[in-house]
Scaffold this motif. Structure first.
Motif, PDB file in Angstrom:
ATOM      1  N   THR A 251      43.998  45.083  44.537  1.00 23.98           N
ATOM      2  CA  THR A 251      43.055  44.058  44.053  1.00 23.98           C
ATOM      3  C   THR A 251      43.593  43.327  42.820  1.00 23.98           C
ATOM      4  O   THR A 251      43.213  42.199  42.558  1.00 23.98           O
ATOM      5  CB  THR A 251      41.675  44.651  43.732  1.00 23.98           C
TER       6      THR A 251
ATOM      7  N   ALA B 105      46.405  42.090  42.601  1.00 23.31           N
ATOM      8  CA  ALA B 105      47.113  40.927  43.140  1.00 23.31           C
ATOM      9  C   ALA B 105      46.156  39.760  43.348  1.00 23.31           C
ATOM     10  O   ALA B 105      46.549  38.596  43.197  1.00 23.31           O
ATOM     11  CB  ALA B 105      47.814  41.287  44.448  1.00 23.31           C
TER      12      ALA B 105
ATOM     13  N   VAL C 119      46.694  36.980  33.229  1.00 25.96           N
ATOM     14  CA  VAL C 119      45.751  37.602  34.176  1.00 25.96           C
ATOM     15  C   VAL C 119      44.653  38.422  33.493  1.00 25.96           C
ATOM     16  O   VAL C 119      43.510  38.466  33.975  1.00 25.96           O
ATOM     17  CB  VAL C 119      46.511  38.450  35.242  1.00 25.96           C
TER      18      VAL C 119
ATOM     19  N   SER D 135      40.720  37.949  34.263  1.00 25.68           N
ATOM     20  CA  SER D 135      39.934  38.988  34.946  1.00 25.68           C
ATOM     21  C   SER D 135      38.596  39.277  34.251  1.00 25.68           C
ATOM     22  O   SER D 135      37.786  40.025  34.768  1.00 25.68           O
ATOM     23  CB  SER D 135      40.750  40.278  35.071  1.00 25.68           C
TER      24      SER D 135
ATOM     25  N   ASP E 171      37.747  48.702  39.231  1.00 22.92           N
ATOM     26  CA  ASP E 171      36.302  48.866  39.427  1.00 22.92           C
ATOM     27  C   ASP E 171      35.953  49.070  40.890  1.00 22.92           C
ATOM     28  O   ASP E 171      34.876  48.691  41.332  1.00 22.92           O
ATOM     29  CB  ASP E 171      35.567  47.629  38.883  1.00 22.92           C
TER      30      ASP E 171
HETATM   31  O1   DC Z   1      46.882  46.157  38.449  1.00 25.70           O
HETATM   32  P1   DC Z   1      47.403  44.812  37.911  1.00 25.70           P
HETATM   33  O2   DC Z   1      48.228  44.924  36.645  1.00 25.70           O
HETATM   34  O3   DC Z   1      48.107  43.997  38.957  1.00 25.70           O
HETATM   35  O4   DC Z   1      46.074  44.001  37.508  1.00 25.70           O
HETATM   36  C1   DC Z   1      46.147  42.706  36.997  1.00 25.70           C
HETATM   37  C2   DC Z   1      44.958  42.436  36.087  1.00 25.70           C
HETATM   38  O5   DC Z   1      43.742  42.385  36.804  1.00 25.70           O
HETATM   39  C3   DC Z   1      44.753  43.468  34.956  1.00 25.70           C
HETATM   40  O6   DC Z   1      44.605  42.756  33.741  1.00 25.70           O
HETATM   41  C4   DC Z   1      43.467  44.161  35.297  1.00 25.70           C
HETATM   42  C5   DC Z   1      42.753  43.221  36.232  1.00 25.70           C
HETATM   43  N1   DC Z   1      42.046  43.898  37.314  1.00 25.70           N
HETATM   44  C6   DC Z   1      40.679  44.031  37.207  1.00 25.70           C
HETATM   45  O7   DC Z   1      40.098  43.640  36.182  1.00 25.70           O
HETATM   46  N2   DC Z   1      39.976  44.624  38.223  1.00 25.70           N
HETATM   47  C7   DC Z   1      40.610  45.059  39.330  1.00 25.70           C
HETATM   48  N3   DC Z   1      39.905  45.635  40.328  1.00 25.70           N
HETATM   49  C8   DC Z   1      42.017  44.944  39.438  1.00 25.70           C
HETATM   50  C9   DC Z   1      42.711  44.351  38.392  1.00 25.70           C
END
Ligand code: DC
Length: 224
Positions: free
Chosen positions: A33, A35, A94, A98, A126
């Motif tokens: 997620t 991504a 990101v 988010s 989450d």
């Molecule tokens: O796992 P990652 O580093 O690719 O996640 C990218 C960003 O997205 C990170 O700042 C956390 C956020 N994220 C989120 O808030 N909720 C999710 N379910 C997955 C990632």
């Protein structure tokens, strides 16, 4: 009916590595997620949209099309962005993206749709608390900040990037504090999630542990 495995936890706990291996072994669809958040961030960067620009963000969300291929490739509005979403500008943008509520609402819809009718292992922050509060298996994968910093330094080295352990550790501690205390979607273990501390475990040990937990639940579920 689908069987859902939710894997949550902080950055650097090994969620990506573990999820990929477990998905291959158990033939589950692997959904990253993070991504999907990265795709929104990239789309906003491409269009030069800042995090305060609500109307423009809505337009992006209305038109966005994210596809996750079975070989792990990610397509954003028809374009292969698998590598692009891991680059530094996206890494930096990101996290604030988010925390935008309309972004989370839209991605929640997309993430639930991706899982429809499939057996999936979905990793994020989450999944067990918000996206699939009724997931069949919930795992919260953790590791100490020191261990996560060590892993990140090694990862960077493999990519030819030199970073100091102290700097990375400081950054991880900072981010943990922000992610756990933020108002929108704070990182939090679901009450019924199984907690795994991977600090002193090998990747294979974690994989075997997770597979045993999934098999146990699967054999006792009616999704067969
Ligand atoms: O796992 P990652 O580093 O690719 O996640 C990218 C960003 O997205 C990170 O700042 C956390 C956020 N994220 C989120 O808030 N909720 C999710 N379910 C997955 C990632």
């Amino acid at each position: 009916m689908s069987f859902i495995v939710a894997i949550d936890g902080p950055a650097g706990a090994g969620k990506g590595t573990i999820t990929k291996k477990v998905a291959e072994r158990l033939k589950l669809v692997n959904v990253d997620t993070g991504a999907t958040f990265r795709c929104v961030a990239l789309n906003m960067l491409d269009k030069n949209i800042g995090i305060e620009e609500e109307e423009k963000i809505k337009e992006v969300l209305d038109k966005i099309n994210i596809e996750m291929k079975s070989n792990g490739e990610i397509f954003l509005n028809g374009e292969n962005v698998t590598k692009r979403i891991r680059e530094n500008d996206v890494n930096n943008f990101v996290s604030p993206v988010s925390t935008i509520q309309p972004v989370r609402d839209k991605l929640l819809e997309i993430q639930r749709k991706i899982a429809e009718g499939k057996d999936v292992i979905m990793e994020g922050r989450d999944i067990g608390t918000v996206v699939f509060p009724n997931a069949n298996v919930k795992i919260y994968l953790d590791a100490t900040p020191e261990e996560r910093a060590k892993r990140r330094v090694l990862q960077n080295e493999e990519k030819g990037i030199k970073t100091s352990y102290e700097e990375v550790l400081e950054n991880i501690k900072d981010r943990d504090k922000r992610d756990s205390n933020r108002k929108v979607a704070p990182l939090k273990k679901a009450d019924d999630a199984i907690y795994i501390d991977s600090s002193n475990m090998t990747i294979d040990e974690v994989v075997e542990n997770v597979i045993a937990l999934i098999n146990d639940k699967y054999n006792n579920s009616n999704v067969k």
